[in-house]
Scaffold this motif. Sequence first.
Motif, PDB file in Angstrom:
ATOM      1  N   PRO A 142       0.785  -1.245   0.000  1.00  0.00           N
ATOM      2  CA  PRO A 142       0.000   0.000   0.000  1.00  0.00           C
ATOM      3  C   PRO A 142       0.813   1.289   0.000  1.00  0.00           C
ATOM      4  O   PRO A 142       0.257   2.350  -0.244  1.00  0.00           O
ATOM      5  CB  PRO A 142      -0.852  -0.113   1.266  1.00  0.00           C
ATOM      6  CG  PRO A 142      -0.162  -1.105   2.121  1.00  0.00           C
ATOM      7  CD  PRO A 142       0.557  -2.050   1.202  1.00  0.00           C
ATOM      8  N   ASP A 143       2.116   1.231   0.237  1.00  0.00           N
ATOM      9  CA  ASP A 143       2.910   2.452   0.141  1.00  0.00           C
ATOM     10  C   ASP A 143       3.436   2.684  -1.278  1.00  0.00           C
ATOM     11  O   ASP A 143       4.057   3.702  -1.560  1.00  0.00           O
ATOM     12  CB  ASP A 143       4.051   2.465   1.160  1.00  0.00           C
ATOM     13  CG  ASP A 143       5.008   1.298   1.026  1.00  0.00           C
ATOM     14  OD1 ASP A 143       4.592   0.217   0.545  1.00  0.00           O
ATOM     15  OD2 ASP A 143       6.178   1.454   1.405  1.00  0.00           O
ATOM     16  N   HIS A 144       3.153   1.752  -2.195  1.00  0.00           N
ATOM     17  CA  HIS A 144       3.556   1.889  -3.590  1.00  0.00           C
ATOM     18  C   HIS A 144       2.376   1.711  -4.544  1.00  0.00           C
ATOM     19  O   HIS A 144       2.485   2.014  -5.726  1.00  0.00           O
ATOM     20  CB  HIS A 144       4.645   0.872  -3.946  1.00  0.00           C
ATOM     21  CG  HIS A 144       5.930   1.156  -3.248  1.00  0.00           C
ATOM     22  ND1 HIS A 144       6.983   1.777  -3.871  1.00  0.00           N
ATOM     23  CD2 HIS A 144       6.327   0.928  -1.967  1.00  0.00           C
ATOM     24  CE1 HIS A 144       7.974   1.911  -3.011  1.00  0.00           C
ATOM     25  NE2 HIS A 144       7.593   1.407  -1.851  1.00  0.00           N
ATOM     26  N   TYR A 145       1.276   1.195  -4.033  1.00  0.00           N
ATOM     27  CA  TYR A 145       0.088   0.945  -4.858  1.00  0.00           C
ATOM     28  C   TYR A 145      -1.126   1.527  -4.148  1.00  0.00           C
ATOM     29  O   TYR A 145      -1.582   1.009  -3.139  1.00  0.00           O
ATOM     30  CB  TYR A 145      -0.088  -0.563  -5.088  1.00  0.00           C
ATOM     31  CG  TYR A 145      -1.459  -0.951  -5.586  1.00  0.00           C
ATOM     32  CD1 TYR A 145      -1.898  -0.554  -6.833  1.00  0.00           C
ATOM     33  CD2 TYR A 145      -2.316  -1.712  -4.796  1.00  0.00           C
ATOM     34  CE1 TYR A 145      -3.158  -0.899  -7.300  1.00  0.00           C
ATOM     35  CE2 TYR A 145      -3.579  -2.076  -5.246  1.00  0.00           C
ATOM     36  CZ  TYR A 145      -3.986  -1.657  -6.494  1.00  0.00           C
ATOM     37  OH  TYR A 145      -5.234  -2.002  -6.948  1.00  0.00           O
ATOM     38  N   ASP A 146      -1.621   2.637  -4.661  1.00  0.00           N
ATOM     39  CA  ASP A 146      -2.805   3.315  -4.138  1.00  0.00           C
ATOM     40  C   ASP A 146      -3.958   2.948  -5.074  1.00  0.00           C
ATOM     41  O   ASP A 146      -4.083   3.486  -6.174  1.00  0.00           O
ATOM     42  CB  ASP A 146      -2.541   4.823  -4.146  1.00  0.00           C
ATOM     43  CG  ASP A 146      -3.687   5.660  -3.621  1.00  0.00           C
ATOM     44  OD1 ASP A 146      -4.857   5.217  -3.714  1.00  0.00           O
ATOM     45  OD2 ASP A 146      -3.411   6.781  -3.161  1.00  0.00           O
ATOM     46  N   HIS A 147      -4.801   2.006  -4.638  1.00  0.00           N
ATOM     47  CA  HIS A 147      -5.829   1.454  -5.518  1.00  0.00           C
ATOM     48  C   HIS A 147      -6.735   2.531  -6.125  1.00  0.00           C
ATOM     49  O   HIS A 147      -6.970   2.528  -7.341  1.00  0.00           O
ATOM     50  CB  HIS A 147      -6.690   0.419  -4.792  1.00  0.00           C
ATOM     51  CG  HIS A 147      -7.854  -0.017  -5.629  1.00  0.00           C
ATOM     52  ND1 HIS A 147      -7.717  -0.878  -6.696  1.00  0.00           N
ATOM     53  CD2 HIS A 147      -9.156   0.336  -5.607  1.00  0.00           C
ATOM     54  CE1 HIS A 147      -8.886  -1.044  -7.279  1.00  0.00           C
ATOM     55  NE2 HIS A 147      -9.786  -0.318  -6.627  1.00  0.00           N
TER      56      HIS A 147
END
Length: 185
Positions: free
Chosen positions: A64-69
């Motif tokens: 979640p610190d590299h992929y913000d859905h």
Amino acid sequence: MTPTLSVRRLAWAGVEIRLGDTRLLIDPLENVAPLAPVMGPPHRPVDPVDTPPGTHALITHLHPDHYDHDLIARIAATGTIGCHTPSAAALHEVGITPVAQDLGQSRRIGELTVIPVTSLDWRGNDCDQVAWVVEGAGRRVIHCGDTQWHGSWWQIARDHGPFDVAFVPVNGVIAHFEGYAANVP
């Protein structure tokens, strides 16, 4: 006149690369709420990311610190989302249709060429993570995601170097996950 490649740091690990009319974001982040239980609040404000039509994105991995859905879904509405092939199924499951690439496979995005290369996180998990090499206007940029030192650096340098700009993690492991501990001397 030859267009100029421009690079701008975004929040956390995010980077914006522009060349002519091509706009590419790597690991863009707006929503930091999922990070609070692990890392606390961010030290700097996280600004909203502008996503005009034609914005494209690359994801190094699905943490979640590299992929913000929500942000990636917004970009996917008018642009492409690139990922490493092992991450494609998880993106499909949440309604995002990515352009999956194998290690070393190049793809054109407007005036840029993007190539996923080997990456390895602090837990030794490399199956779903990549670094991205971006080339355009005679320049090369590498965005390494969460990688640490690994044995493939020499091959990456031989195949894709030299790099004009390198984005690498420099802060070391600061998070605490059950069952994992950073090696602290």
